[in-house]
Design a protein around this motif. Structure first.
Motif, mmCIF file in Angstrom:
data_model
loop_
_atom_site.group_PDB
_atom_site.id
_atom_site.type_symbol
_atom_site.label_atom_id
_atom_site.label_comp_id
_atom_site.label_asym_id
_atom_site.label_seq_id
_atom_site.Cartn_x
_atom_site.Cartn_y
_atom_site.Cartn_z
ATOM 1 N N ASP A 72 0.708 -1.152 -0.012
ATOM 2 C CA ASP A 72 0.032 0.123 0.101
ATOM 3 C C ASP A 72 0.855 1.297 -0.020
ATOM 4 O O ASP A 72 1.916 1.530 0.761
ATOM 5 C CB ASP A 72 -0.796 -0.046 1.371
ATOM 6 C CG ASP A 72 -1.799 1.110 1.239
ATOM 7 O OD1 ASP A 72 -1.705 2.059 0.071
ATOM 8 O OD2 ASP A 72 -2.596 1.261 2.014
ATOM 9 N N ARG A 85 0.451 4.167 0.638
ATOM 10 C CA ARG A 85 0.352 4.862 2.014
ATOM 11 C C ARG A 85 1.046 4.377 3.281
ATOM 12 O O ARG A 85 1.623 5.092 3.877
ATOM 13 C CB ARG A 85 -1.040 4.975 2.422
ATOM 14 C CG ARG A 85 -1.412 6.481 3.167
ATOM 15 C CD ARG A 85 -3.276 6.545 3.520
ATOM 16 N NE ARG A 85 -3.062 7.093 4.761
ATOM 17 C CZ ARG A 85 -3.921 6.454 5.530
ATOM 18 N NH1 ARG A 85 -4.710 5.643 5.345
ATOM 19 N NH2 ARG A 85 -3.890 7.183 7.188
ATOM 20 N N ASP A 86 1.079 2.977 3.422
ATOM 21 C CA ASP A 86 1.749 2.237 4.151
ATOM 22 C C ASP A 86 3.327 2.689 4.163
ATOM 23 O O ASP A 86 4.179 2.767 4.974
ATOM 24 C CB ASP A 86 1.541 0.831 4.159
ATOM 25 C CG ASP A 86 0.420 0.468 5.049
ATOM 26 O OD1 ASP A 86 -0.365 1.419 5.512
ATOM 27 O OD2 ASP A 86 -0.047 -0.470 4.852
ATOM 28 N N MET A 117 4.279 6.054 5.218
ATOM 29 C CA MET A 117 4.221 5.978 6.487
ATOM 30 C C MET A 117 5.718 5.567 7.074
ATOM 31 O O MET A 117 6.260 5.981 7.929
ATOM 32 C CB MET A 117 2.980 5.417 7.035
ATOM 33 C CG MET A 117 2.891 6.003 8.712
ATOM 34 S SD MET A 117 2.374 4.716 9.803
ATOM 35 C CE MET A 117 3.573 3.174 9.668
ATOM 36 N N ALA A 155 2.920 -0.611 14.768
ATOM 37 C CA ALA A 155 2.373 -0.535 13.422
ATOM 38 C C ALA A 155 3.501 -0.727 12.651
ATOM 39 O O ALA A 155 3.419 -1.527 11.723
ATOM 40 C CB ALA A 155 1.451 0.427 13.148
ATOM 41 N N PRO A 212 -1.636 3.273 10.601
ATOM 42 C CA PRO A 212 -2.004 2.387 9.181
ATOM 43 C C PRO A 212 -3.107 1.807 9.168
ATOM 44 O O PRO A 212 -3.533 1.533 8.043
ATOM 45 C CB PRO A 212 -0.858 1.599 9.078
ATOM 46 C CG PRO A 212 -0.157 1.357 10.610
ATOM 47 C CD PRO A 212 -0.725 2.584 11.427
ATOM 48 N N GLU A 213 -3.754 1.200 10.170
ATOM 49 C CA GLU A 213 -4.955 0.441 10.226
ATOM 50 C C GLU A 213 -6.244 1.402 9.836
ATOM 51 O O GLU A 213 -7.133 0.820 9.545
ATOM 52 C CB GLU A 213 -5.079 -0.365 11.463
ATOM 53 C CG GLU A 213 -5.267 0.216 12.721
ATOM 54 C CD GLU A 213 -3.988 0.325 13.501
ATOM 55 O OE1 GLU A 213 -3.631 -0.070 14.306
ATOM 56 O OE2 GLU A 213 -3.103 1.067 12.804
ATOM 57 N N SER A 214 -6.276 2.628 10.388
ATOM 58 C CA SER A 214 -7.729 3.399 9.901
ATOM 59 C C SER A 214 -7.347 3.851 8.585
ATOM 60 O O SER A 214 -6.695 5.004 8.232
ATOM 61 C CB SER A 214 -7.418 4.635 10.950
ATOM 62 O OG SER A 214 -6.601 5.277 10.492
ATOM 63 N N ASP A 215 -7.954 3.212 7.509
ATOM 64 C CA ASP A 215 -7.996 3.567 6.155
ATOM 65 C C ASP A 215 -8.939 4.882 5.804
ATOM 66 O O ASP A 215 -8.268 5.923 5.037
ATOM 67 C CB ASP A 215 -8.427 2.388 5.424
ATOM 68 C CG ASP A 215 -7.279 1.282 5.333
ATOM 69 O OD1 ASP A 215 -7.597 0.139 5.369
ATOM 70 O OD2 ASP A 215 -6.048 1.679 5.632
#
Lengths: 409, 267, 599, 153
Positions: free
Chosen positions: A247, A249-250, A253, A268, D127-130
């Motif tokens: 992803d 976005r990941d 991050m 995370a 990251p988990e809150s899309d």
């Protein structure tokens, strides 16, 4: 003095003025008669004035602290930086609190001594107060503010804080690294459209700093190169190509985390890296089929190398040490990469606003204490010491609220 | 001399009322110098309130003006006949003239709450009681109004949205909900004929709503200082019949599809 | 307390005054009277500047885009003498800023507050003369900053006196006036510092330095008004100072207190963000609404004194007057939101502010009724100060009543930011405060300079000003009813407002006439300082303590120890033969001094 | 009545009978202890004994207690006459009122964010809150839960 009373000489036209001119009465004060006044508040004028001034100060800080409170609690959920994120050390804050409390106490002490006309003791107490005030400012200037500045945290539209780890952030990192000479002589495949667009966004950014003094260790140089390819370029590759399982976005991050880890995200981040390794293995097998095979190969290598470095970075008490800190602290590199702190600009703005105005008040207090120390500090100076003391307690009072609000919340 | 001055103060209520009356009555010297024609179903309530307050304050204005004149006329030092009334005031009077205005003011305050609520707090609902979706999103920017129509699916922020600039078309006799926002600085979305004004704030979405009852072309004014070109930030409000509106929307959609510019602005 | 009368200490001749003494006496003087006069002269000068700026605005509204007479070819040679829209925004910004921060507030608090407070309470000076001097000299950096802002090339500050962000916070939004806005903020902040110094000083002085016998409820209403005004300043101003610093930081450091995320200004992304423009509006109006009362309360107080003196009657309802001043001040702090009814403020919040705003009309109404009560049954002498005071009452009614339209939230939706509001606040501030200031100058001029101003010229000045001001401002109500928006350089390209041009031209002619009539005042003022007929201590046969001091008072003000026996409004008291009964005059034998005469 | 006396000494001796030295030492120690207490709430929160909101609340209570100690003893308000109320109460009420009135507009500002502004708003680094848009609409009261989730992840 004596001449002042004749300022209206030329205008004197008072027909009713039948008083003589020879008796100056209690003429020791202003050169005119000493007037009596109605019984009023049982305190000195100076003290009345000072209390009134303090109430204006209450409103001043109410404006500032109120601003902080609404901006802080109105920030998008879960984004306000924790103290660790922005290098706020609650221990230092507590130390400063205690310093101010002690100095407040010594002011009261000095006042008691002054009332008893114990001049030496009073002077000593005021000196201690002054030194503690100086200590407070010293800690601010030597420890607290530099801790923020050296990590690139200050409120500025051209500052290093990015509120989102997005393509703009990635581009800013890439450009910064490029400016440090991270790009190798061997050209890598031309950037694709996604990075072009990102570059456009970064155009307004200031020209990246160049290591002027020439002290860039080989280790630093190689690390910068690794972040350039294995971090920024890799992230841009993922954002553009969108390989299965990754992803964008990941990845972005993760880049932010490598550069400047926010400890609340470390789990995370670890989780993501683990996941990424699996995908990378798959990618590596099919790398040669990619239209950008050469580039991908190089990026993958650099990515591995970067992650290896990141894994080997020394740990801090809150988790990983970021590459930024590592470069800065361990490799003595002078510049800072852009960092991602959600709501960081607003945090920096309010933090420096509140602590700055408080520090300004402390400075004014210090000047006042110098003035007091120049007097005999006896019974006669009781009023002066009391006024300065009241002001100093107020400064202490403000800090009492600022400490939990800024350091513990 | 005193009497002349008293008369000067008498002219205040007389001329004041005269000017307002001249402005209110159609025709005459001040033709059209009054509230612009109201075309909003919800707007009448504001006009009524305006007139109500005007009459109420008018009575007080005339009353105090006449009293002032009368006292000046009567107690002028040159002509007065009575001895000076040596008094420090009257508790009864103070209480009366505290309570009466207080009650009146409180009455106005409560009386107008409905109008305020219907203008700013209770957006129109559709048949199911859900909030009515917005027909168009208006974005102020230096110095023009950008409009984004919901398009065929009746939903904003979808692919078929239609973009125009400065020309706000709305259907007549229909509840219209508009989302207003700004892209740069403060503006104010002012439709004089609709009695609608809403400052638009960058980053903040707000709704305005109205139901036009008269077709025609009207002004869309920016009423909040937005920079040097504030004066020229003029939009036009077209109230169309349902058919005309549909026709216009279709035409706008075709134009948009046939030009590249539109797709670029969609981004 | 016993009466201690000590002979005075003035009147010696020292003609050989050195330059240093001159500077100490007239320039860096710590005497409240000199400081008051310094404030008076500087603010009158700024009044002229503000008036000329207003004429600039009026020119553009009456003759849009036509060559400006006299200065047009100097300033706008490239445009053939026509005013640029940028300059127009600068004009109204500066007009408001100058009038509010450099004229009305300093002339009321600085000039009259300084001059009258110690004299009216029987003190020899302010509690802190040095602080007092500093409060005047802190105005000069502010003057410097505002001039820098105005003369900043190519354009001066143009975000309005309210300086709403993001227009004021983000320099890209107003290209050309980048540093001008920063200068403007600095100027306003410095004025704030000056006012703050003044206000704590006034409060201390009024609390601590009243003559023996002068209890709080024997204070003249002027002093009460000054006292409450000082409280308003002390509590409200710091918030504006704080907000001002935040906006300065937004501009200079790039923080984003008032700048939201994701702005696209002039096709460029503004980078910082996270703030909220409404925050500025709240903080700004938290000061600036009370400031509205700062700009009217002292005028109300002075008008009360003048009315009582020339109606030869005690103030009707002294205590209700005091309570309504305090009530206005108290409510004044909780009504700031009515400036923001259509600003996007939470409508629920608007509702609460609306109720509070309605209620604040009450104390004002009480005051008007009490003024009418004061002139009822009096012995009215139509002197120049009295005419100005009467016109204050008459005009304040208009300004007060038009305020009710704005307070009614639904009506405000329509008339907000139209000329209706312009009419409203000019009726309060010009027809109210400025007229009261004129009246007060005529009234206290003999005390200040020992000479009287010319009555005939004063009456002509009054008559012309009164006529022209109504011609200027009354019609603005009508413009507002059409929805004519303020701050537009050229409103006539809107079909709705096209036909309003003739009315605007009429208003402009009246405005020119109004400014021109002030020549009479200026000539009268300066002529009378040197050539006016000399007067004694109490030319108006008034009661106040200030009239017991010599005219002009020497250093230390009083040549005897004033002892106060009663309130300041005992005109036509049955206890004495004369129609006035000075506060310091001991009661005749056999008369029990009442504990508290004012009801 | 001598002016000098009036100015400096006349009214100052209300509490001058004996030294308050021991009292002041006690107050200073209490202040230091309370500072420690602020810290301990942080500790309690980190050990999941109390919620974040509770910890904030306790910290503010502690701060108010400290402020009161300073005002009452160090600033001598305990020994002053009634004027202290006239001055301190309006100032505190007004400052609280100002902040309270800011909350509906500025404190709740995320509730009326436009889409564009949400796009630019600071993202929670989770990251988990899309779908970040949904998280913005929650009140900030849930922040503590979010943080705890992170910690337990």
């Amino acid at each position: 003095m004596a001449e002042e009373k004749h300022e209206h000489e030329d205008h004197e036209a008072d027909a009713h003025d039948d008083h003589g001119h020879d008796d100056h009465g209690h003429d020791d004060h202003h050169g005119h008669i000493q007037l009596q006044y109605e019984d009023a508040l049982p305190i000195r004028n100076g003290k009345v004035c000072l209390w009134l001034f303090l109430s204006t100060e209450i409103m001043f800080f109410a404006g500032l602290i109120g601003t902080y409170i609404v901006l802080r609690f109105g920030a998008p959920v879960g984004t306000w930086p924790t103290p660790h994120d922005v290098h706020v050390n609650p221990n230092v804050g507590a130390l400063n609190t205690v310093i101010l409390i002690i100095s407040s106490f010594t002011v009261v002490l000095g006042l008691e001594f002054a009332k008893a006309d114990k001049r030496r003791e009073a002077k000593l107490a005021m000196l201690v107060t002054f030194i503690f005030g100086l200590l407070f400012i010293g800690i601010k200037l030597i420890n607290e503010y530099p801790a923020k500045f050296s990590h690139g945290i200050y409120p500025s539209s051209e500052g290093l804080i990015h509120e989102q780890s997005n393509v703009y952030y990635t581009a800013a990192v890439r450009d910064t690294l490029k400016g440090w000479g991270a790009e190798q002589a061997a050209p890598v495949a031309a950037a694709d459209s996604a990075t072009d667009e990102a570059a456009e966004g970064a155009e307004t950014a200031p020209p990246p700093p160049v290591e002027s003094d020439g002290i860039m260790s080989d280790e630093a140089r190689s690390l910068i190169e690794k972040i350039y390819y294995g971090g920024a370029k890799w992230t841009e590759y993922v954002a553009a190509e969108k390989p299965d399982g990754l992803d964008a976005r990941d990845t972005m991050m993760s880049l932010a985390q490598i550069i400047y880890p926010l400890d609340r995200n470390s789990h995370a981040f670890a989780h993501y890296i683990e996941h990424e390794r699996e995908v990378i293995e798959r990618l590596r097998e099919t790398a040669s089929e990619s239209p950008r095979a050469v580039e991908l190969q190089q990026l993958l290598e650099q990515r591995d190398a970067l992650l290896a470095v990141v894994a080997s970075l020394p740990k801090t008490e809150h988790g990983n040490k970021g590459v930024n800190d590592y470069l800065h602290e361990d490799l003595h590199f002078h510049h800072i990469m852009p960092i991602h702190i959600p709501s960081g600009n607003m945090w920096a703005g309010t933090y420096f606003l509140l602590t700055g105005f408080h520090a300004l008040h402390v400075l004014v207090g210090l000047i006042m204490f110098i003035c007091i120390l120049l007097t005999p500090c006896g019974k006669k100076e009781y009023g002066l010491i009391e006024n300065c003391g009241l002001y100093w307690h107020f400064v202490d009072l403000v800090w009492i609220f600022l400490f939990p609000l800024l350091y513990l919340f | 001399m005193g009497r002349l001055w008293s008369l000067l103060f008498l002219t205040v209520p007389i001329l004041g009322v005269a000017i307002f009356v001249l402005a209110m009555i159609p025709g005459g010297v001040f033709d059209d110098h009054w509230l612009p024609v109201n075309i909003n179903e919800h707007g009448q309530i504001i006009d009524d309130l305006f007139m109500f307050i005007l009459y109420l304050t008018g009575v007080i204005f005339i009353g105090t003006g006449i009293l002032l004149f009368w006292f000046l006329w009567k107690y002028d030092t040159e002509t007065r006949t009575e001895p000076v009334k040596y008094t420090h005031g009257s508790h009864t009077l103070e209480i009366i003239w505290s309570i009466l205005p207080a009650a009146t003011l409180l009455f106005i305050a409560i009386y107008q709450m409905d109008a305020w609520a219907s203008h700013k707090m209770v957006p129109p609902v559709d048949d199911h009681g859900d909030p009515k979706p917005a027909l168009v999103e208006v974005t102020g920017r230096q110095f023009e109004w950008r409009l984004r129509y919901a398009g065929r699916d009746g939903e904003l922020y979808t692919k078929d949205d239609i973009f125009t600039v400065n020309d706000l078309h709305v259907p007549v006799n229909e509840q219209v909900v508009i989302v207003v926002k700004s892209q740069d600085v403060l503006h104010s979305f002012f439709l004089p004929n609709m009695r609608i004004k809403q400052d638009v704030i960058p980053g903040m979405k707000q709704k305005v709503w109205f139901q036009a009852n008269q077709v025609g072309q009207y002004d869309l004014v920016c009423a909040e200082l937005c920079g040097w070109g504030h004066y020229k930030m003029r939009g036009r409000l077209w109230v169309d019949s349902a058919d005309d509106f549909a026709k216009w929307l279709e035409q706008a959609e075709q134009e948009q599809n046939s030009t590249e510019i539109a797709s670029a602005s969609q981004e | 307390m016993t009466a201690v009368t000590v002979d005075d200490a003035h009147g010696h001749g020292h003609p050989e005054m050195t330059l240093r003494q001159f500077i100490n006496t007239y320039v860096f003087s710590k005497d409240h009277k000199i400081i008051g006069l310094q404030f008076l002269f500087t603010t009158l000068l700024w009044f002229l500047v503000g008036g000329l700026l207003a004429l600039g605005i009026r020119w553009q509204l009456a003759f849009p885009w036509q060559s400006v007479p006299v200065i047009g070819n100097l300033l706008f040679a490239a445009e053939g003498g026509q005013m640029s829209p940028e300059f127009y925004t600068t004009l109204f910004t500066m007009h408001a800023t100058v009038m509010i921060f450099f004229v009305i507030i300093p002339i009321l608090a600085g000039a009259f507050g300084n001059y009258l407070i110690p004299l009216m309470i029987g003190a020899d000076d302010m509690a802190f003369p040095t602080l007092n001097m500093l409060s005047y000299w802190f105005m000069w950096p502010a003057f410097f900053c505002i001039i820098m802002s105005f003369l900043n090339p190519p354009y001066g500050a143009g975000a309005g006196w309210t300086s709403y962000p993001p227009l004021s916070s983000v320099s890209e939004a107003a290209p050309g006036s980048a540093s001008a806005q920063t200068w403007w903020l600095l100027a306003v902040t410095l004025v704030g510092v000056s006012s703050m110094m003044g206000s704590v000083n006034y409060m201390t002085t009024i609390l601590q330095m009243r003559a023996p016998g002068l209890t709080m409820f024997r204070l003249p209403l002027t002093i009460w008004a000054m006292f409450i005004t000082a409280i308003l300043q002390a509590f409200a101003l710091p918030v504006l100072t704080a907000a001002g610093f935040m906006q300065i930081f937004d501009r200079m450091a790039g923080s984003g207190f008032f700048v939201p995320e994701g702005l696209v200004i002039n096709n460029a992304d503004a980078e910082s963000g996270g703030g909220q423009p409404l925050l500025w509006q709240h903080l700004f109006w938290f000061y600036s609404h009370p400031a509205v009362y700062i700009m009217i309360l002292p005028a109300m107080g002075m008008v009360s004194d003048i009315l009582a003196c020339f109606a030869r009657k005690p103030i009707f309802g002294y205590k209700p007057m005091v309570y309504s001043i305090s009530g206005i001040a108290g409510l004044g702090f909780i009504v700031w939101g009515h400036h923001m009814f259509v600003s996007g403020m939470n409508p629920m919040l608007g509702l609460t502010f609306m109720v509070a705003t309605m209620m604040i009309a009450l104390p004002s109404a009480v005051k008007v009724f009490n003024w009418l009560g004061t002139i009822w049954g009096g012995d009215i002498k139509f002197t120049t100060p009295m005419l100005f005071a009467l016109s204050f009452v008459s005009m304040f009614v208009i300004g007060g009543l038009s305020g009710i339209f704005m307070a009614a939230t639904p009506v405000d939706i329509f008339i907000h930011d139209t000329y209706f509001i312009v009419a409203h606040f000019h009726y309060v501030l010009f027809s109210g405060t400025a007229m009261a200031v004129f009246g007060s100058i005529y009234f206290w001029f003999p005390k200040m300079f020992g000479r009287k101003m010319n009555e005939t010229a004063g009456k002509w000045h009054f008559f012309l000003t009164f006529m022209f001001l109504n011609g200027t401002f009354f019609l603005m109500h009508i413009l507002g009813a059409v929805g004519f928006p303020r701050r537009l350089a050229d409103p006539y390209h809107y079909a709705t407002f096209k036909h309003l041009l003739p009315m605007n031209q009429f208003i402009t002619y009246c405005a020119i006439g109004m400014v021109a009539s002030q020549v009479i005042f200026a000539a009268n003022f300066f002529y009378s300082i040197f050539k006016g007929p000399k007067v004694g201590r109490n030319p108006w046969n008034a009661n106040g303590l200030e009239w017991m001091a010599p005219s002009p008072p020497g250093h230390g003000n009083f040549d005897f120890q004033p002892i106060v026996y009663r309130g300041p409004y005992e005109y036509n008291s049955p206890e004495v033969e004369t129609d006035f009964y000075p506060q310091t005059q001991p009661p005749p034998d056999g008369v029990e001094p009442a504990a508290d005469e004012a009801h | 009545m001598d002016h000098e006396t009036h100015d400096t000494e006349h009214h100052e001796e209300h509490h001058g009978e004996h030294s308050h030295l021991r009292l002041f030492i006690g107050v200073a120690i209490a202040l230091a202890v309370l500072t420690g207490l602020s810290f301990s709430t942080e500790f309690l929160f980190e050990n999941n004994i109390i919620s974040k909101g509770m910890s904030w609340f306790l910290m503010m209570v502690v701060s108010c207690a400290k402020a009161l100690l300073v005002i009452v003893y160090f600033m001598h308000l305990k020994w002053e006459t009634n004027w202290k109320w006239v001055l301190t109460i309006p100032a505190s009420v007004m400052s609280l009122f100002l902040v309270l009135m800011l909350i509906p507009d500025v404190g709740n500002r995320t509730n009326h964010y436009t889409r564009e502004r949400l796009d630019h708003a600071a993202l929670p680094t989770k990251p988990e809150s899309d779908d970040h848009a949904t998280t913005h609409d929650e009140s900030h009261g849930t922040e503590s839960d979010d943080l705890e989730d992170d910690a337990n992840h």
